[in-house]
Motif scaffolding. Structure first.
Motif: not given
Length: 73
Positions: A47-73
């Motif tokens: 459970i900890a691994i799955v939750i950690g992976a989900r948090i990492i994915v969310k952080v990467v997506i949010n970082t890429l969106q805030l820096t303008g690297t990817v569009n917010q879709n």
């Protein structure tokens, strides 16, 4: 990723219920209790691994969106 994490957490909850039932049915048998504690440990680790992976994915997506690297879709 979200669907996968929901399925894994649902499965983990079912496994926790199953292990809890097995704890009751073990009636203090030391060998069975040791095996069930090991199961419980690995369920929590999973459970900890799955939750950690989900948090990492969310952080990467949010970082890429805030820096303008990817569009917010």
């Amino acid at each position: 990723m979200e669907i996968f994490s929901y399925i894994v957490v649902l499965f983990a909850v079912l496994m926790l219920i199953w292990v809890g039932l097995k704890f009751v049915l073990a009636q203090g048998n030391p060998e069975e209790m040791k095996k069930l504690k090991n199961w419980l440990l690995w369920i929590v680790v999973g459970i900890a691994i799955v939750i950690g992976a989900r948090i990492i994915v969310k952080v990467v997506i949010n970082t890429l969106q805030l820096t303008g690297t990817v569009n917010q879709n």
